[in-house]
Design an enzyme around this catalytic site. Structure first.
Site, PDB file in Angstrom:
ATOM      1  N   CYS A 192      47.028  13.095 -21.789  1.00 13.19           N
ATOM      2  CA  CYS A 192      45.743  12.771 -22.418  1.00 13.19           C
ATOM      3  C   CYS A 192      45.901  12.581 -23.914  1.00 13.19           C
ATOM      4  O   CYS A 192      45.245  13.247 -24.715  1.00 13.19           O
ATOM      5  CB  CYS A 192      44.729  13.871 -22.154  1.00 13.19           C
ATOM      6  SG  CYS A 192      44.305  14.092 -20.431  1.00 13.19           S
ATOM      7  N   VAL A 193      46.810  11.724 -24.323  1.00 12.83           N
ATOM      8  CA  VAL A 193      46.912  11.398 -25.749  1.00 12.83           C
ATOM      9  C   VAL A 193      47.098   9.889 -25.886  1.00 12.83           C
ATOM     10  O   VAL A 193      47.565   9.247 -24.968  1.00 12.83           O
ATOM     11  CB  VAL A 193      48.095  12.095 -26.465  1.00 12.83           C
ATOM     12  CG1 VAL A 193      47.856  13.568 -26.601  1.00 12.83           C
ATOM     13  CG2 VAL A 193      49.387  11.811 -25.766  1.00 12.83           C
TER      14      VAL A 193
END
Lengths: 137, 430
Positions: free
Chosen positions: A136-137
Site C-alpha cells: 500500500c505505497v
C-alpha cells in the site's frame, strides 16, 4: 551541493549517452513506457514515476527528481538518507526499513517525513532510484 | 468450449464455469441498462469515457457468459451481446476491470436492480488471473505475501527490531519503563494486526495504537509470524490464495490463544478478514473479529481511556474507506470517535455509504500502469476535501492515506492525513 553538479558533469553526459543509446537499443520495448521530462532530460519511468532502469541512476538524477516532486534542493541530510537507501538496496535488493534509515543517519523519524514530504517510499526511495516497493505505497 | 482457444483462455473459461452459481448467474443476468451506474462511477464522472460505465463492465463479463453458456449466445452472438474471449476482449478486460475500477461499490449502491458489480469485476479478475494477466505490481504484492508472510517481504528479524525500537520510544513517550509492545505473547485477549507499510515506512501508527493500548490497560500482543492485515488476493480474485492468507491468521490466533482479532485501520483488510475470510476457508472463526475503529470507539464509550477534544484544535474532515463503510458496515463509530477527540469536525459531502472512493482502492495503488487515471479520478476526492476547508483528513485506512497523500501533493491541498489512532492518541489524557 553545487560542487557535486560540477564534478559530476562528465558523469552526467556519460549518463545521458548511456541512457540514449540504451533507449535506442530498446525502443521497441520501451516505446509505450511513460516518460518523465525534467529540465530537458527525459527518463523512462513506471506510471508512478519510479525509474525503470535503476542502474541509470546518478546523483544528478536524484537532484532532478527531487526538484520535480516538490522535495526541493537536497541538503546533507537528504543525501545521507538517499545514499543509505541506495547502498542498502544494492546490497540486499530491498528498500530499508525506516528504522534502519533513522539508525544509520542519526535522524529522528519525524525528520524523515519533513525532509521527504512524499514519504520514505514515494519520496526518498524514488529519488534514490529504487523500483516501486510492493504494498500500500 | 472452442478448441481454437489457447490453454490459458480455456483455463479462464473453466474458472467461469466453476463459479457459475446462483449468485453469479443472477448478477450476470439482471442488468437492464438503465445507465444510472454511470453517474455514480468516479471513472466515468471524471473522464466521461463510456467504456468506464459500470454497466459496460458488467456487459464484458456477461458477454462471456452468454457466448459460452447460452444457446442464443452461441447462435446469434451479436444480437444478444455475446463476446468471444478473443484478444480484443482480453485487452479490454485488463484495461477496464483492473485499470479502471476501484471496486468501491458506489455503482451497486445506485444500481436500480442492486447488481453486485464489484463482485462481477472480482470474478472477471479471477479469469484474468487464470490467464496470468494480473498487472505486475499487484501480482508481486500478492506473491510477496504468500512467499514471505507479509506483502512487503519484510524479513522477520527486521520486523522484530522495529517493534523493539518502537517500544523504547513508547517508554520515553509515556515516561514509564514498564510500557511495552508485547510480541508473540500467548494467552492475551487481543491479537493486533498491522499493514506492513506501518513497520516498513510509517511506524507512527503502531506507536499511537501502542500508546492507546497502554492507556486502556489492554491485554494484547502482536505476532511476529503473521501480522499482515492485508489480503491482496482479494483484488486479484484468487480465492485459493486469499484462503491461504486467511488460514495463516486463524492458525496464528489459535497458536497464541487470543480471543479477539483486532484489524488495523485497513479497508480491504477489514472486509477480507471479517466478511470474506470465513467464506474462503469455509468455516466460521472460533474467535471474535473487530476493527481498530470499533475498539477505539468502545474504549471512549466505556471510559476506558480519557480523551480531550480541545487537544485537537485544527479542523478535521473524515474520509470513509469504501470497504470499511459502504461495504463493511462500520459507519458511525469513526464519527463517534471524532466527536469526542477533535473540537472542529466537518463532514465532507457526500459521505457515509454514498462517499466517493479515494481513487486508490481495488489495488490501484499497486498498479503503476494506471497512475494517471488514479490521480484523475482522485480529483473528486480532492475537491471534496478542499470544500470542507479542513486542515486534517482523518481516515481509517492506510491505502486511502497513501492515495490522499498523493492527491495532497498533486492538487496542492495543504492538508495533513492521519489515522484515527493518531487522532485518538493526540487527544489522550494519561
Amino acid at each position: 551541493m553545487l560542487y557535486r553538479l560540477f564534478t559530476h558533469t562528465k558523469d552526467f553526459s556519460n549518463f545521458a549517452e548511456k541512457f540514449y543509446s540504451l533507449k535506442l537499443m530498446t525502443t521497441k520495448n520501451l516505446h509505450s513506457m511513460p516518460k518523465l521530462e525534467i529540465q530537458g532530460v527525459s527518463f523512462n519511468v513506471d506510471g508512478d514515476g519510479f525509474l525503470q532502469q535503476p542502474d541509470l541512476w546518478s546523483e544528478e538524477v536524484a537532484i532532478l527528481f527531487a526538484r520535480h516532486d516538490g522535495t526541493g534542493e537536497l541538503n546533507e541530510k537528504h543525501w545521507a538518507v538517499i545514499n543509505f537507501i541506495r547502498n542498502h538496496w544494492k546490497e540486499t535488493d530491498m528498500a530499508p526499513m525506516v528504522r534502519k534509515i533513522c539508525e544509520h543517519t542519526g535522524l529522528r523519524l519525524r525528520e524523515i517525513y519533513e525532509l521527504f514530504p512524499m514519504g520514505p517510499a514515494r519520496g526518498a526511495c524514488k529519488i534514490a532510484g529504487l523500483p516501486k516497493p510492493d504494498g500500500c505505497v | 468450449m472452442s478448441d481454437d482457444l489457447t490453454i490459458s483462455r480455456q483455463k479462464a473459461l473453466k474458472a467461469l464455469a466453476e463459479h457459475l452459481d446462483g449468485r453469479l448467474l443472477s448478477n450476470l443476468n439482471s442488468c437492464v441498462h438503465c445507465g444510472l451506474c454511470g453517474e455514480s462511477c468516479q471513472y466515468y464522472l471524471t473522464t466521461r469515457d463510456p467504456r468506464f460505465i459500470p454497466g459496460r463492465k458488467v456487459d464484458l463479463i456477461s458477454g462471456l457468459y452468454k457466448r459460452y453458456h447460452t444457446v442464443t449466445g452461441r447462435l446469434i452472438p451479436r444480437l444478444v451481446g455475446a463476446r468471444d474471449l478473443d484478444d480484443e476482449t482480453v485487452r479490454e478486460m485488463v484495461d477496464v476491470l483492473f485499470g479502471a475500477c476501484t471496486m468501491c461499490g458506489r455503482c451497486t449502491a445506485h444500481c436500480s436492480i442492486g447488481i453486485d458489480i464489484p463482485f462481477l469485476v472480482r470474478t472477471a479478475r479471477t479469469l484474468l488471473s487464470e490467464m496470468d494477466l494480473v498487472p505486475k505490481g499487484l501480482r508481486s504484492t500478492v506473491d510477496a505475501a504468500i512467499q514471505s508472510g507479509n506483502n512487503m517481504a519484510i524479513p522477520h528479524n527486521e520486523f522484530v527490531d522495529t517493534i523493539l525500537w518502537l517500544e523504547e520510544d513508547l517508554k520515553m513517550e509515556v515516561n514509564d519503563e514498564s510500557a511495552t509492545i508485547p510480541l508473540d505473547q500467548p494467552g492475551k485477549r487481543i491479537m493486533y494486526t498491522l499493514n506492513p507499510r506501518e513497520p516498513k515506512f510509517f511506524p507512527l501508527s503502531i506507536s499511537v495504537m501502542a500508546k492507546v493500548f497502554y492507556a486502556a490497560g489492554e491485554d494484547w500482543t502482536l505476532s511476529s509470524n503473521m501480522y499482515d492485515v492485508t489480503n491482496y488476493a482479494f483484488y486479484t480474485g484468487e480465492d485459493r490464495l486469499a484462503a491461504e492468507l486467511t488460514k495463516r491468521l486463524v492458525t496464528e490466533m489459535q497458536a497464541l490463544g487470543s480471543t479477539m482479532l483486532v484489524l488495523a485501520e485497513c479497508g480491504h483488510g477489514s472486509r477480507s478478514i471479517r466478511w470474506e475470510g470465513p467464506e474462503w476457508i469455509e468455516r466460521p472463526y472460533p474467535f471474535e473479529v473487530k476493527t481498530a475503529v470499533e475498539l477505539l470507539a468502545d474504549y471512549i464509550r466505556s471510559g476506558r481511556i480519557r480523551v480531550d477534544p480541545s487537544k485537537n484544535k485544527l479542523p478535521v474532515t473524515l474520509h470513509d474507506p469504501c470497504n470499511l463503510v459502504r461495504l463493511g458496515g462500520v459507519i458511525e463509530e469513526q464519527r463517534y470517535i471524532l466527536s469526542h477527540t477533535v473540537s472542529n469536525f466537518i463532514e465532507m459531502t457526500p459521505n457515509r455509504t454514498n462517499n466517493y472512493c479515494c481513487g486508490g482502492g481495488g489495488g490501484q495503488l499497486s498498479m503503476s500502469e494506471y497512475n494517471d487515471r488514479r490521480l484523475t479520478i482522485g480529483k473528486l476526492k480532492a475537491d471534496q476535501i478542499q470544500r470542507t476547508g479542513a486542515k486534517i483528513v482523518a481516515t481509517p485506512c492506510h491505502n486511502c492515506i497513501d492515495q490522499i497523500m498523493g492527491l495532497n501533493q498533486h492538487y496542492g491541498l495543504g492538508v495533513e492525513v492521519k489515522t484515527l489512532g493518531e487522532i485518538v492518541a493526540d487527544a489522550l489524557v494519561l
